[in-house]
Motif scaffolding. Structure first.
Motif, PDB file in Angstrom:
ATOM      1  N   GLN A 113       0.851  -1.190   0.066  1.00 36.18           N
ATOM      2  CA  GLN A 113       0.042   0.082   0.108  1.00 36.18           C
ATOM      3  C   GLN A 113       0.792   1.266   0.132  1.00 36.18           C
ATOM      4  OE1 GLN A 113      -2.428  -0.579   3.380  1.00 36.18           O
ATOM      5  NE2 GLN A 113      -3.861  -2.065   2.424  1.00 36.18           N
ATOM      6  N   ARG A 114       0.266   2.349  -0.325  1.00 32.09           N
ATOM      7  CA  ARG A 114       0.885   3.801  -0.507  1.00 32.09           C
ATOM      8  C   ARG A 114       1.613   3.779   1.104  1.00 32.09           C
ATOM      9  NH1 ARG A 114      -2.357   7.292  -4.543  1.00 32.09           N
ATOM     10  NH2 ARG A 114      -3.085   5.598  -5.894  1.00 32.09           N
ATOM     11  N   ALA A 115       2.915   4.168   1.222  1.00 35.43           N
ATOM     12  CA  ALA A 115       3.396   4.447   2.427  1.00 35.43           C
ATOM     13  C   ALA A 115       3.185   5.940   2.691  1.00 35.43           C
ATOM     14  CB  ALA A 115       4.985   4.048   2.428  1.00 35.43           C
ATOM     15  N   PRO A 125       5.677  10.015  -7.664  1.00 36.41           N
ATOM     16  CA  PRO A 125       5.267   8.728  -7.156  1.00 36.41           C
ATOM     17  C   PRO A 125       6.084   7.729  -7.565  1.00 36.41           C
ATOM     18  CG  PRO A 125       3.812   9.569  -9.137  1.00 36.41           C
ATOM     19  CD  PRO A 125       4.898  10.554  -8.772  1.00 36.41           C
ATOM     20  N   ASP A 126       5.981   6.647  -6.487  1.00 38.96           N
ATOM     21  CA  ASP A 126       6.778   5.283  -6.971  1.00 38.96           C
ATOM     22  C   ASP A 126       6.111   4.515  -7.894  1.00 38.96           C
ATOM     23  OD1 ASP A 126       8.279   2.962  -6.266  1.00 38.96           O
ATOM     24  OD2 ASP A 126       6.309   2.342  -5.345  1.00 38.96           O
ATOM     25  N   GLY A 127       6.849   3.931  -8.828  1.00 43.62           N
ATOM     26  CA  GLY A 127       6.340   3.376 -10.021  1.00 43.62           C
ATOM     27  C   GLY A 127       5.436   2.099  -9.735  1.00 43.62           C
ATOM     28  N   LEU A 128       5.612   1.629  -8.629  1.00 39.40           N
ATOM     29  CA  LEU A 128       4.667   0.309  -8.041  1.00 39.40           C
ATOM     30  C   LEU A 128       3.454   0.561  -7.369  1.00 39.40           C
ATOM     31  CD1 LEU A 128       7.411  -2.468  -7.634  1.00 39.40           C
ATOM     32  CD2 LEU A 128       5.749  -2.276  -9.653  1.00 39.40           C
ATOM     33  N   SER A 129       3.908   1.285  -6.195  1.00 33.12           N
ATOM     34  CA  SER A 129       2.775   1.682  -5.382  1.00 33.12           C
ATOM     35  C   SER A 129       2.209   2.780  -5.411  1.00 33.12           C
ATOM     36  CB  SER A 129       3.399   1.608  -3.895  1.00 33.12           C
ATOM     37  OG  SER A 129       4.450   2.620  -3.660  1.00 33.12           O
ATOM     38  N   TRP A 130       2.714   3.840  -6.375  1.00 35.40           N
ATOM     39  CA  TRP A 130       2.428   5.134  -6.479  1.00 35.40           C
ATOM     40  C   TRP A 130       2.299   6.094  -5.127  1.00 35.40           C
ATOM     41  CZ3 TRP A 130      -2.925   4.405  -9.630  1.00 35.40           C
ATOM     42  CH2 TRP A 130      -2.410   3.595 -10.794  1.00 35.40           C
TER      43      TRP A 130
END
Length: 643
Positions: A113-115, A125-130
């Motif tokens: 999940q988004r941290a 945004p992170d490329g996996l979790s956004w």
């Protein structure tokens, strides 16, 4: 020194340390820590790789700063962790290997999940979790660099020979290096000199804090696979800049980043061996004499020897191969590479970690903190009959024989079972090598093999003291086709080798790698392939690193994916589907082939008559309940050790 692999087993000097060979155990997440503390399982995991002959053992990534803390990694940033770190260093060093700790900070990189507490160079945004990180202030960045150095010094005080700074896989140092994730206009962003400042400062501070005799390695990508980010040209520029300004003791290049290129860092069985050798060669030219370590798809000692002899690398770092067989180096040194348990490159290990479980291995039943546990010798002579020559049966036979049991293996066909069929599909070479290893290992262990259909009478005639049924499972006919003779299950189809045609439909109620290898095989024989599944997407039971490749290959082949559908009926060359969310019916015409990969039903026909005869009977693998290779091998070993 090895006669077969002289370069691999030549010693190597590095900053006053003498490496006994050119083999390192690469950093590999294992989730064996608990509450930020080292556990006995973690210590045993590290010790086994050192005892197996590696010259360097690098720990899994450990948080270099408090803001990187996670309970399943040893809290290297904390003074409270010093006893744990000392224990880790000691179990490695006692076997003649150099203990090296990897320093890590995820920044915004997250796979769940988004941290909410993530930090980063910019609000990208992170490329996996956004996950969108909180932007680090100038003073915070400087303080982070100091934390890296203090953590390195703590490792030094604990007895570690060095550290490796992780600037790969989308983690915080790479987030600063990449112009895609670093949009800053201050001294930490903009041109390459500023974008590399965070990493250069970390390296310089560690060197200053720990002194000239302490090893400092750097892990970074030679290609992170993200457009506009770190391609080979940019990686070469970064390498040359760091080699001139703050040279590490080695560069280790591991590819990919968080996003659709993540799978590059652990290429699976569909990738060729040594696929990154051109990158290693190029980076070695840019490294200005700093040693280069190669990592990824270096499975065989001969491949490692070739890399070193050709001058494309100075060291080889092995992660998955040493998980599969911690004694890889020792067996190669003894000129016995055929006895190395081969890695499948299936990424089941990574899949276990990613879902929150401790590390495990599809081919090594003792991985995850049990390596090195000896088999208890059998207390009495017993004859064990194993029925079924698939992976679970072969492993059960090997484990029982190693305990001292007399073992007879009954196999309906050549050893390998249904897995032999999968080994003939795209990407199946690793599976074929593993099945060959198991077959040879059974012979080396003294297992007597008989081929043919087993019956209760034939088993009883062998006068066994115990029987292990590893008879596998059969694919169930889809509910909509019950009572019909239409279509073929995938295994039957593969054995029949259809000639091909126009339209083929594969009903995917399985979601494991073998199904998608079969889909590739079918796509090469039919003009149009429709992959139908009741789930909302495919490959949900494939580890993410490999699932990315599944999607990519099927897309390139033009396979049409129809999610959220169930089969309704099949008449002649017409097939009807129902959309599970809307209930709408869909008709597919001119279907030349309908096949399915579905949940399997265990084959237990022999169980009742053998039990009625008073025999001790154990079930293993799919015969107990259908499962993945990882569980089948582990269960086969446990059953073989128990009988």
């Amino acid at each position: 020194m090895s006669d077969l692999f002289p370069r691999l087993f030549a010693s190597f000097g590095m900053r006053g340390h003498e490496l006994r060979n050119r083999i390192g155990f690469a950093a590999m997440s294992c989730r064996l820590a608990a509450g930020g503390r080292a556990t006995p399982a973690l210590l045993k995991h590290l010790e086994a790789r050192a005892a197996g002959g590696a010259a360097i053992v690098i720990t899994e990534a450990m948080p270099a700063a408090r803001s990187a803390a996670t309970p399943t990694r040893v809290s290297a940033f904390s003074e409270d962790a010093l006893p744990d770190l000392a224990a880790m260093a000691e179990v490695i060093a006692r076997h003649g290997a150099l203990p090296v700790g990897q320093l890590w900070h995820p920044g915004s990189a997250n796979r769940g999940q988004r941290a909410v507490d993530a930090v980063g160079a910019s609000a990208v945004p992170d490329g996996l979790s956004w996950t969108v990180p909180r932007i680090l202030a100038d003073a915070e960045i400087g303080a982070l660099c100091e934390e890296y150095a203090e953590t390195a010094h703590r490792l030094q005080r604990a007895g570690f020979a060095g550290v490796e700074v992780s600037a790969a896989h989308g983690f915080l140092p790479l987030q600063f290096l990449s112009p895609v994730s670093n949009l800053r206009q201050d001294r930490w962003g903009g041109d390459l000199w500023n974008r590399s400042r965070f990493l250069r400062n970390i390296l310089a501070l560690i060197r200053e804090r720990c002194g000239p005799g302490f090893l400092v390695g750097l892990k970074m990508p030679a290609d992170d696979g993200l457009p506009g980010s770190i391609d080979p040209e940019e990686a070469a520029r970064i390498t040359a800049l760091i080699a001139a300004e703050t040279p590490p003791d080695w560069f280790c290049y591991s590819q990919g980043t968080h996003g659709w290129s993540l799978g590059m860092h652990a290429p699976d069985q569909h990738a060729p061996p040594l696929l990154y050798r051109a990158l290693w060669r190029r980076m070695r030219q840019a490294a200005g004499g700093v040693p280069v370590a190669a990592v990824a798809r270096i499975n065989h000692p001969a491949a490692a020897e070739e890399l070193l002899s050709s001058g494309e690398a100075d060291l080889v770092m092995l992660a998955r191969p040493l998980l599969a067989d911690p004694r890889w180096a020792e067996k190669a040194r003894r000129n016995a590479p055929e006895s190395i348990r081969p890695c499948l490159n299936c990424n089941a290990c990574w899949g276990e970690i990613n879902k929150g479980s401790p590390i495990a291995c599809a081919v090594n039943p003792r991985a995850g903190g049990r390596d090195g546990d000896g088999l208890a010798p059998a207390s009495a002579a017993r004859h064990v009959v194993v029925v079924g020559g698939g992976p679970a049966g072969l492993q059960a036979a090997i484990s029982a024989a190693r305990r001292g049991r007399r073992v007879t293996l009954l196999s309906a066909r050549a050893p390998g079972g249904a897995a032999r069929m999968e080994s003939a599909l795209p990407g199946g070479a690793s599976m074929a090598a593993f099945l060959d290893y198991l077959t040879a290992e059974a012979t080396r262990s003294g297992v007597r093999t008989q081929q043919g259909i087993a019956s209760p009478e034939a088993i009883l005639a062998l006068r066994p003291d115990a029987v292990v049924l590893a008879t596998g499972a059969s694919m169930a006919r889809p509910t909509a086709l019950q009572g019909s003779s239409t279509g073929l299950d995938l295994r039957t189809l593969l054995a029949a080798a259809p000639p091909g045609g126009g339209v083929a439909v594969l009903y995917d109620h399985d979601h494991t790698p073998g199904t998608y290898a079969a889909a590739e095989w079918l796509a090469g024989r039919y003009a149009r392939l429709l992959l139908v599944t009741p789930r909302d997407s495919i490959a949900q039971d494939v580890p993410l690193l490999s699932a990315q490749g599944v999607h990519r290959r099927l897309a390139r082949l033009g396979v049409e994916i129809l999610p959220c559908r169930r089969l309704l009926r099949h008449e002649g060359r017409r097939l009807w589907l129902s959309h599970l969310l809307t209930g709408a019916e869909e008709e597919i015409e001119d279907v030349d082939l309908l096949t399915w990969s579905t949940p399997r039903q265990p084959r237990q026909e022999l169980l009742a008559p053998l039990q009625a005869a008073g025999l001790e009977v154990h079930l293993a693998g799919d015969a107990l309940a259908p499962r993945l290779m990882l569980s089948a091998i582990r269960e086969g070993a446990e059953t073989g050790e128990a009988v």
